[in-house]
Write an enzyme that holds these catalytic residues in place. Structure first.
Site, mmCIF file in Angstrom:
data_model
loop_
_atom_site.group_PDB
_atom_site.id
_atom_site.type_symbol
_atom_site.label_atom_id
_atom_site.label_comp_id
_atom_site.label_asym_id
_atom_site.label_seq_id
_atom_site.Cartn_x
_atom_site.Cartn_y
_atom_site.Cartn_z
ATOM 1 N N SER A 86 137.933 6.829 -47.438
ATOM 2 C CA SER A 86 138.132 5.490 -47.968
ATOM 3 C C SER A 86 137.713 5.415 -49.441
ATOM 4 C CB SER A 86 137.383 4.470 -47.113
ATOM 5 O OG SER A 86 137.838 3.161 -47.367
ATOM 6 N N ASP A 267 147.222 4.081 -40.573
ATOM 7 C CA ASP A 267 146.404 3.274 -41.476
ATOM 8 C C ASP A 267 147.304 2.319 -42.250
ATOM 9 O OD1 ASP A 267 144.328 2.270 -42.992
ATOM 10 O OD2 ASP A 267 144.179 4.012 -44.305
ATOM 11 N N HIS A 327 142.679 4.537 -40.235
ATOM 12 C CA HIS A 327 141.900 4.797 -41.437
ATOM 13 C C HIS A 327 140.821 5.855 -41.207
ATOM 14 C CE1 HIS A 327 140.732 3.639 -45.483
ATOM 15 N NE2 HIS A 327 139.483 3.464 -45.121
#
Length: 352
Positions: A86, A267, A327
């Site tokens: 991330s 994601d 994610h």
């Protein structure tokens, strides 16, 4: 948080701790760092202790790793890889590049980086209109509205008004004070995994587990508050969010160090379209060769009926798509994620 995704422990919905059968710690020695200061259990009592940019974060992490090797000198000769996901799409390349710059002093055996669904080059990665439209979560009229909000972000980024760019992003996607445009439009409370419209339990479980008094006593953190995310840290980092860390990533690739980017195909926030935006705007020396390379179908075991994902590489750079992951591929596909890291670090081809 990463310790309960990449690490040896898993927290159940009932807050019970079990062993992670696919932990990376089965294969590698791992250090987990609460970064930047103010997240996790890390803290400072001085406002000057908070970070405002990637250079400061890289310097802090460099100081940490130097102190670690002073205490645990036996590990100094080991290969060193840096990994994260991330927003670590900025932390990891920035720290890695700083290690290369300081290599004449540090004498560390830095080998490469791993970044999952990384937010690295915002102006080229923001692409929610295409992603959400293709997934059926917005219609064409709503996609036009999203595209306009994205353009506002890009315009502010180009003019280096990074704080205003972040304000537009809050309106579009991440507002804490009130529902964002995309929350109102799609009904989703999070944008990390198309399969879930509500908040992801894996995050909530870790947060609740680490705030228990018995756990806090066992890990000796005293009265320090655990911050899964911190509004204070966010305030200090606002100007950084829409700045790019792409030059640091390019510098690592061009140095010959190994680089793995991996992306969960479900994601939304930093998915396939977003990662492609990063890749298609790269200036590293072997990009054209990479672009022409053949993509491999990847299975954990050759006799698996299910495909784990896809891998494409040239020289020291690889991009892996982790199938059926959002994610956080280590939460959604732990077996595949362990195999992916193992292949990358040990230079085992993905096509086998």
């Amino acid at each position: 948080m990463s310790m309960f995704m990449w690490g040896p422990l898993v927290i159940s919905d009932k807050l019970n701790v079990t062993i992670n059968s696919y932990s990376l710690s089965q294969e590698f020695s791992i250090i987990y760092v609460d970064n930047p200061v103010g997240t996790g259990f890390s803290y400072t009592n001085d406002s000057n202790g908070y970070c405002k940019d990637q250079q400061t974060i890289a310097q802090n992490l460099y100081e940490f790793i130097q102190q670690f090797y002073i205490v645990f000198d036996d590990y100094r000769s080991n290969d060193l890889y840096i990994g994260g996901q991330s927003y670590a799409g900025k932390y990891v390349p920035s720290f890695g590049h700083y290690l290369i710059q300081m290599s004449h002093i540090s004498k560390l055996n830095f080998k490469g980086i791993l970044v999952g669904n990384g937010w690295t080059d915002p102006i080229n990665q923001i692409s929610y209109d295409k992603t959400l439209l293709s997934l059926g979560l917005i219609d064409e009229n709503e996609a036009k509205e999203v595209k306009q909000l994205q353009q506002n972000i890009k315009n502010c980024t180009k003019s280096k008004d990074y704080r205003k760019a972040f304000e537009w992003e809050e309106q579009l996607l991440t507002s804490i004070e009130k529902p964002s445009y995309l929350t109102n439009t799609t009904g989703y409370q999070q944008f990390y995994d198309i399969h879930q419209s509500e908040d992801i339990k894996g995050f909530i479980n870790v947060d609740q587990y680490l705030t228990q008094k018995s756990v806090r006593n066992a890990i000796h953190v005293g009265d320090v508050v655990y911050n899964l995310s911190s509004s204070v840290v966010m305030k200090y980092m606002e100007e950084d969010i829409y700045k790019t860390a792409e030059p640091n990533l390019t510098a690592i690739i061009d140095s010959g160090s190994k680089v793995l980017l991996f992306t969960g195909n479900f994601d939304i926030i930093v998915g396939i379209e977003s990662t492609n935006g990063l890749l298609f705007n790269k200036n590293w020396k072997y990009y054209n060769d990479y672009n022409k390379a053949k993509r491999n179908i990847w299975r954990v075991n050759a006799n698996d009926t299910q495909i784990a994902g896809y891998e494409k590489s040239f020289d020291n750079f690889s991009h892996v798509i982790v199938r059926n992951a959002g994610h956080c591929s280590m939460l959604d596909q732990p077996r595949a994620t362990l195999d992916m890291a193992n292949r990358f670090i040990k230079s085992i081809p993905f096509g086998q």
